[in-house]
Design a protein around this motif. Sequence first.
Motif, PDB file in Angstrom:
ATOM      1  N   GLY A  33       0.768  -1.234   0.000  1.00 29.43           N
ATOM      2  CA  GLY A  33       0.000   0.000   0.000  1.00 29.43           C
ATOM      3  C   GLY A  33       0.800   1.286   0.000  1.00 29.43           C
ATOM      4  N   ALA A  34       2.121   1.197  -0.023  1.00 27.03           N
ATOM      5  CA  ALA A  34       2.948   2.399   0.008  1.00 27.03           C
ATOM      6  C   ALA A  34       3.110   2.997  -1.383  1.00 27.03           C
ATOM      7  N   SER A  35       3.253   4.306  -1.438  1.00 30.43           N
ATOM      8  CA  SER A  35       3.722   4.955  -2.655  1.00 30.43           C
ATOM      9  C   SER A  35       5.241   4.823  -2.650  1.00 30.43           C
ATOM     10  N   VAL A  36       5.830   4.600  -3.829  1.00 27.09           N
ATOM     11  CA  VAL A  36       7.249   4.279  -3.903  1.00 27.09           C
ATOM     12  C   VAL A  36       7.939   5.139  -4.956  1.00 27.09           C
ATOM     13  N   ALA A  37       9.080   5.716  -4.596  1.00 23.05           N
ATOM     14  CA  ALA A  37       9.962   6.403  -5.528  1.00 23.05           C
ATOM     15  C   ALA A  37      11.229   5.560  -5.619  1.00 23.05           C
ATOM     16  N   VAL A  38      11.525   5.072  -6.813  1.00 19.42           N
ATOM     17  CA  VAL A  38      12.619   4.126  -7.014  1.00 19.42           C
ATOM     18  C   VAL A  38      13.747   4.806  -7.799  1.00 19.42           C
ATOM     19  N   PHE A  39      14.964   4.667  -7.301  1.00 15.28           N
ATOM     20  CA  PHE A  39      16.137   5.255  -7.937  1.00 15.28           C
ATOM     21  C   PHE A  39      17.183   4.187  -8.189  1.00 15.28           C
ATOM     22  N   ASP A  57      -3.422  -0.343  -4.686  1.00 10.37           N
ATOM     23  CA  ASP A  57      -4.398   0.743  -4.692  1.00 10.37           C
ATOM     24  C   ASP A  57      -4.099   1.650  -5.879  1.00 10.37           C
ATOM     25  N   VAL A  58      -5.121   2.023  -6.632  1.00 10.61           N
ATOM     26  CA  VAL A  58      -4.917   2.867  -7.810  1.00 10.61           C
ATOM     27  C   VAL A  58      -4.414   4.261  -7.450  1.00 10.61           C
ATOM     28  N   ASP A  59      -4.579   4.693  -6.215  1.00  8.64           N
ATOM     29  CA  ASP A  59      -4.116   6.012  -5.792  1.00  8.64           C
ATOM     30  C   ASP A  59      -2.625   6.045  -5.440  1.00  8.64           C
ATOM     31  N   GLN A  60      -1.999   4.908  -5.384  1.00 10.37           N
ATOM     32  CA  GLN A  60      -0.582   4.855  -5.052  1.00 10.37           C
ATOM     33  C   GLN A  60       0.259   5.442  -6.172  1.00 10.37           C
ATOM     34  N   GLN A  61       1.288   6.168  -5.800  1.00 11.68           N
ATOM     35  CA  GLN A  61       2.256   6.692  -6.751  1.00 11.68           C
ATOM     36  C   GLN A  61       3.426   5.718  -6.826  1.00 11.68           C
ATOM     37  N   VAL A  62       3.812   5.340  -8.033  1.00 17.00           N
ATOM     38  CA  VAL A  62       5.034   4.572  -8.245  1.00 17.00           C
ATOM     39  C   VAL A  62       5.823   5.340  -9.298  1.00 17.00           C
ATOM     40  N   ARG A  63       6.971   5.855  -8.907  1.00 15.65           N
ATOM     41  CA  ARG A  63       7.789   6.663  -9.800  1.00 15.65           C
ATOM     42  C   ARG A  63       9.207   6.126  -9.810  1.00 15.65           C
ATOM     43  N   THR A  64       9.860   6.256 -10.953  1.00  6.52           N
ATOM     44  CA  THR A  64      11.238   5.802 -11.076  1.00  6.52           C
ATOM     45  C   THR A  64      12.084   6.923 -11.670  1.00  6.52           C
ATOM     46  N   ALA A  65      13.353   6.913 -11.322  1.00  9.18           N
ATOM     47  CA  ALA A  65      14.312   7.851 -11.909  1.00  9.18           C
ATOM     48  C   ALA A  65      15.653   7.143 -12.034  1.00  9.18           C
ATOM     49  N   GLU A  66      16.196   7.149 -13.248  1.00  8.24           N
ATOM     50  CA  GLU A  66      17.517   6.574 -13.465  1.00  8.24           C
ATOM     51  C   GLU A  66      18.554   7.650 -13.170  1.00  8.24           C
ATOM     52  N   SER A  86       4.634  12.735  -5.583  1.00 10.68           N
ATOM     53  CA  SER A  86       3.207  12.897  -5.318  1.00 10.68           C
ATOM     54  C   SER A  86       2.822  14.372  -5.281  1.00 10.68           C
ATOM     55  N   ALA A  87       3.807  15.259  -5.112  1.00 10.77           N
ATOM     56  CA  ALA A  87       3.526  16.687  -5.071  1.00 10.77           C
ATOM     57  C   ALA A  87       3.421  17.279  -6.478  1.00 10.77           C
ATOM     58  N   ARG A  88       3.695  16.487  -7.498  1.00  7.29           N
ATOM     59  CA  ARG A  88       3.673  16.981  -8.867  1.00  7.29           C
ATOM     60  C   ARG A  88       2.839  16.060  -9.746  1.00  7.29           C
ATOM     61  N   PRO A  89       1.525  16.280  -9.792  1.00  3.05           N
ATOM     62  CA  PRO A  89       0.673  15.415 -10.605  1.00  3.05           C
ATOM     63  C   PRO A  89       1.120  15.421 -12.059  1.00  3.05           C
ATOM     64  N   GLY A  90       1.051  14.268 -12.676  1.00  2.00           N
ATOM     65  CA  GLY A  90       1.369  14.163 -14.081  1.00  2.00           C
ATOM     66  C   GLY A  90       2.828  13.910 -14.393  1.00  2.00           C
ATOM     67  N   TRP A  91       3.683  13.831 -13.353  1.00  2.05           N
ATOM     68  CA  TRP A  91       5.084  13.529 -13.616  1.00  2.05           C
ATOM     69  C   TRP A  91       5.174  12.134 -14.193  1.00  2.05           C
ATOM     70  N   PRO A  92       5.896  11.920 -15.281  1.00  4.41           N
ATOM     71  CA  PRO A  92       5.945  10.590 -15.901  1.00  4.41           C
ATOM     72  C   PRO A  92       6.587   9.559 -14.991  1.00  4.41           C
TER      73      PRO A  92
END
Length: 97
Positions: A33-39, A57-66, A86-92
């Motif tokens: 259930g956590a939102s995750v930022a992966v680097f 959950d569809v509301d979870q943010q999963v973002r990656t950055a190389e 999560s503070a920037r909606p629409g970030w790819p």
Amino acid sequence: MGRTRTADWGTFYVTGGGSGIGRHLAGLLAARGASVAVFDRSIPAEVRGEIEGARSDVDQQVRTAEVDVCDADAWRRRTPRPWPPSARPGWPSTAPG
């Protein structure tokens, strides 16, 4: 263990999430259930899909950055502002590269 709401977990930042323990941890956190930022310096497309697919959950943010997190200049160039994602909606889900 039952599923928890995203709001209960917040956002976790996982370095080294493109493989090994970091990859497993990012998927486990997303499944719980956590939102995750992966680097990582390299995050294969199948890993991104695996972590995104683990969301409970569809509301979870999963973002990656190389990015090499040991390089402060690269970190500043590669991470969007404001951070967390999560503070920037629409970030790819994948930073351009």
